[in-house]
Scaffold this motif. Structure first.
Motif, short mmCIF file in Angstrom:
data_model
loop_
_atom_site.label_atom_id
_atom_site.label_comp_id
_atom_site.label_asym_id
_atom_site.label_seq_id
_atom_site.Cartn_x
_atom_site.Cartn_y
_atom_site.Cartn_z
N ARG A 37 2.05 8.63 -0.60
CA ARG A 37 1.08 9.45 0.12
C ARG A 37 1.21 9.26 1.63
O ARG A 37 1.01 10.21 2.40
N MET A 38 1.53 8.05 2.08
CA MET A 38 1.73 7.80 3.51
C MET A 38 2.84 8.70 4.05
O MET A 38 2.73 9.29 5.13
N TYR A 39 3.90 8.82 3.28
CA TYR A 39 5.05 9.63 3.71
C TYR A 39 4.80 11.12 3.52
O TYR A 39 5.26 11.92 4.34
N ALA A 40 4.08 11.49 2.49
CA ALA A 40 3.76 12.90 2.28
C ALA A 40 2.91 13.45 3.42
O ALA A 40 3.03 14.62 3.79
N GLY A 41 2.08 12.60 4.01
CA GLY A 41 1.20 13.02 5.09
C GLY A 41 1.75 12.82 6.49
O GLY A 41 1.04 13.00 7.47
N SER A 42 3.01 12.43 6.60
CA SER A 42 3.60 12.14 7.91
C SER A 42 4.63 13.20 8.29
O SER A 42 5.65 13.35 7.61
N PRO A 43 4.40 13.92 9.39
CA PRO A 43 5.35 14.96 9.78
C PRO A 43 6.64 14.45 10.41
O PRO A 43 7.61 15.19 10.49
N VAL A 44 6.68 13.19 10.82
CA VAL A 44 7.88 12.63 11.43
C VAL A 44 8.41 11.51 10.54
O VAL A 44 7.74 10.49 10.35
N VAL A 45 9.58 11.72 9.97
CA VAL A 45 10.25 10.70 9.17
C VAL A 45 11.72 10.71 9.55
O VAL A 45 12.41 11.72 9.42
N LEU A 46 12.18 9.58 10.08
CA LEU A 46 13.58 9.41 10.45
C LEU A 46 14.11 8.21 9.68
O LEU A 46 13.42 7.21 9.55
N SER A 47 15.34 8.31 9.19
CA SER A 47 15.87 7.20 8.41
C SER A 47 17.31 6.93 8.78
O SER A 47 18.02 7.78 9.33
N ALA A 48 17.72 5.71 8.49
CA ALA A 48 19.10 5.27 8.75
C ALA A 48 19.67 4.76 7.43
O ALA A 48 19.02 4.01 6.71
N TRP A 49 20.90 5.15 7.16
CA TRP A 49 21.54 4.84 5.89
C TRP A 49 22.93 4.26 6.13
O TRP A 49 23.66 4.72 6.99
N ASP A 50 23.26 3.27 5.35
CA ASP A 50 24.63 2.77 5.27
C ASP A 50 25.11 3.14 3.87
O ASP A 50 24.78 2.46 2.89
#
Length: 141
Positions: A37-50
């Motif tokens: 729910r925290m992520y569903a309600g957040s308009p800014v999500v940036l991630s880093a992947w290896d």
């Protein structure tokens, strides 16, 4: 190491909770529904992947034109001090030059943001969240 950065990709809650745990970010890691729910309600999500491995994540809110808040920044300890957090923050603040971004540093990162050019602010107030165990302590992030 080839790190890939993505915008608005929302990893599953279990993957996010595992990263939070590794990075010692105090969040409700035992409540996967709440993480989702925290992520569903957040308009800014940036991630880093290896490759397929989530190694860093930034979650925030913004109106896109005036105010923004960085809620979470977590980097896997194996990838810390390699510029992952710096890059996630750069990508966040670069979204709009009109937005003033603020954040609350966790206890283990109080000095991190100054060396990236962020300015400490002293003014502010908090209304602590209520939890099943009663009210949280102010500043418990």
């Amino acid at each position: 190491m080839s790190i890939c950065y993505t915008a608005d990709e929302r990893p599953d809650a279990r993957t996010i909770a595992a990263l939070y745990t590794a990075a010692q970010l105090r969040r409700p890691v035992d409540d996967l529904d709440r993480i989702a729910r925290m992520y569903a309600g957040s308009p800014v999500v940036l991630s880093a992947w290896d490759g397929p491995r989530l190694i860093g994540i930034l979650r925030g809110w913004s109106d896109g034109t005036y105010d923004g808040y960085v809620c979470d920044l977590a980097v896997d300890p194996e990838y810390q001090k390699q510029g992952v957090g710096r890059e996630l923050l750069h990508r966040c603040v670069s979204r709009s030059a009109d937005v003033q971004w603020v954040l609350r540093a966790s206890a283990i990162a109080t000095d991190y943001y100054a060396h990236l050019g962020w300015t400490r602010i002293e003014n502010g107030w908090v209304w602590a969240r209520e939890s099943q165990a009663g009210r949280s302590q102010p500043g418990s992030g």
